[in-house]
Design a protein around this motif. Structure first.
Motif, PDB file in Angstrom:
ATOM      1  N   VAL A 239       0.872  -1.174   0.000  1.00  0.00           N
ATOM      2  CA  VAL A 239       0.000   0.000   0.000  1.00  0.00           C
ATOM      3  C   VAL A 239       0.906   1.219   0.000  1.00  0.00           C
ATOM      4  CG1 VAL A 239      -1.765   1.316   1.220  1.00  0.00           C
ATOM      5  CG2 VAL A 239      -1.872  -1.189   1.185  1.00  0.00           C
ATOM      6  N   ILE A 240       0.668   2.107  -0.940  1.00  0.00           N
ATOM      7  CA  ILE A 240       1.528   3.264  -1.172  1.00  0.00           C
ATOM      8  C   ILE A 240       0.669   4.519  -1.099  1.00  0.00           C
ATOM      9  CG2 ILE A 240       3.051   4.376  -2.851  1.00  0.00           C
ATOM     10  CD1 ILE A 240       3.428   1.373  -3.927  1.00  0.00           C
ATOM     11  N   GLY A 241       1.147   5.521  -0.378  1.00  0.00           N
ATOM     12  CA  GLY A 241       0.395   6.749  -0.202  1.00  0.00           C
ATOM     13  C   GLY A 241       0.606   7.742  -1.331  1.00  0.00           C
TER      14      GLY A 241
ATOM     15  N   ILE B 266      -6.326   0.537   5.356  1.00  0.00           N
ATOM     16  CA  ILE B 266      -6.368   1.823   4.647  1.00  0.00           C
ATOM     17  C   ILE B 266      -7.276   2.794   5.380  1.00  0.00           C
ATOM     18  CG2 ILE B 266      -7.145   2.965   2.533  1.00  0.00           C
ATOM     19  CD1 ILE B 266      -6.074   0.478   1.016  1.00  0.00           C
ATOM     20  N   ASP B 267      -8.427   2.331   5.855  1.00  0.00           N
ATOM     21  CA  ASP B 267      -9.304   3.191   6.653  1.00  0.00           C
ATOM     22  C   ASP B 267      -8.552   3.749   7.853  1.00  0.00           C
ATOM     23  OD1 ASP B 267     -11.551   2.940   5.050  1.00  0.00           O
ATOM     24  OD2 ASP B 267     -12.440   1.327   6.236  1.00  0.00           O
ATOM     25  N   SER B 268      -7.815   2.880   8.537  1.00  0.00           N
ATOM     26  CA  SER B 268      -7.051   3.308   9.707  1.00  0.00           C
ATOM     27  C   SER B 268      -5.980   4.327   9.316  1.00  0.00           C
ATOM     28  CB  SER B 268      -6.411   2.102  10.387  1.00  0.00           C
ATOM     29  OG  SER B 268      -5.514   2.511  11.403  1.00  0.00           O
ATOM     30  N   MET B 269      -5.221   4.041   8.272  1.00  0.00           N
ATOM     31  CA  MET B 269      -4.124   4.932   7.891  1.00  0.00           C
ATOM     32  C   MET B 269      -4.640   6.286   7.430  1.00  0.00           C
ATOM     33  SD  MET B 269      -1.264   2.424   6.163  1.00  0.00           S
ATOM     34  CE  MET B 269      -2.334   1.820   4.855  1.00  0.00           C
TER      35      MET B 269
ATOM     36  N   ALA C 122      -3.863   9.693   9.533  1.00  0.00           N
ATOM     37  CA  ALA C 122      -3.135  10.741   8.827  1.00  0.00           C
ATOM     38  C   ALA C 122      -3.824  12.095   8.971  1.00  0.00           C
ATOM     39  CB  ALA C 122      -2.995  10.392   7.348  1.00  0.00           C
ATOM     40  N   LYS C 123      -5.127  12.074   9.213  1.00  0.00           N
ATOM     41  CA  LYS C 123      -5.915  13.315   9.289  1.00  0.00           C
ATOM     42  C   LYS C 123      -6.083  13.809  10.715  1.00  0.00           C
ATOM     43  CE  LYS C 123     -10.237  15.317   7.578  1.00  0.00           C
ATOM     44  NZ  LYS C 123     -11.485  15.071   6.806  1.00  0.00           N
TER      45      LYS C 123
END
Length: 220
Positions: free
Chosen positions: A135-137, A163-166, A170-171
């Motif tokens: 998984v890449i941001g 992904i939901d967690s990341m 991040a926000k």
């Protein structure tokens, strides 16, 4: 090279079933999931590719692009897509990278340099380590690496959960506890004093320990 969390994902040019891409340009301002396969026409991977096609809208809703890679030529990918559609009900609706010279598999440390430069004649077991999920941001940094054995189908619902967690963490200044799902309580970062946390998280803060404080999901 070893791929670690926080590293910049190696960039590359490749031919795919949807045309030639440069990986970083293809990602753009999105998140991306790159998932790899040891060979075309393998049973577990057939189910995975079909499932990813079915849940692609869930990834798109999160601004995530999907791209697969298998160490076989594009013509094999296209023939395999027919089998996937027939047996799984969904053909791949995302690009599949052809890597017949093993360049990307080696670039991402899924195969050793000694693997040679051709997929021809190699069996799935020869490529058994090409079973990764990256998984890449949007910043092109690697956020998650999962490695599965050939005998175990990947849990892409778990990839969505992470992904939901990341994206949440991040926000907001939070982290997520074990088995967290969207809407569950989250953990206030230890760096935020409790008084400040109570001002910032207006839904309330529950202090279980000075280092363990919970607050409702701030995104809901």
């Amino acid at each position: 090279m070893v791929i670690r969390l926080g590293d910049t994902a190696p960039d590359f040019e490749a031919e795919t079933t949807e045309g030639k891409i440069r990986f970083h340009d293809w990602i753009g301002d999105s998140w991306a999931v790159l998932f790899s396969h040891p060979k075309d026409f393998t049973p577990v991977c057939t189910t995975e590719l079909g499932y990813m096609a079915r849940v692609k809208p869930e990834f798109e809703r999160r601004n995530v692009k999907i791209i697969g890679i298998s160490v076989d030529p594009l013509d094999d990918h296209r023939r395999w897509a027919d089998d996937i559609a027939e047996t799984q009900g969904h053909a791949p609706n995302y690009p599949m990278i052809g890597d017949p010279e093993l360049k990307i598999a080696k670039l991402y440390d899924m195969l050793p340099a000694s693997a040679g430069d051709s997929a021809s004649g190699r069996t799935p077991m020869d490529n058994a380590t090409v079973r990764n999920v990256f998984v890449i941001g949007p910043d092109k940094k690697v956020k998650l690496v999962l490695v599965y054995p050939m005998s175990t189908g990947r849990n892409f619902d778990e990839v969505l959960r992470v992904i939901d967690s990341m994206q949440l963490t991040a926000k907001y200044s939070v982290s997520t506890p074990a088995n967290w799902n969207r809407g569950d309580d989250v953990i206030v970062l230890p760096s935020i004093p409790t008084a400040e946390a109570r001002e910032r998280f207006t839904k309330g803060v529950t202090e279980l320990k000075p280092y363990l404080r919970m607050t409702p999901d701030p995104s809901t």
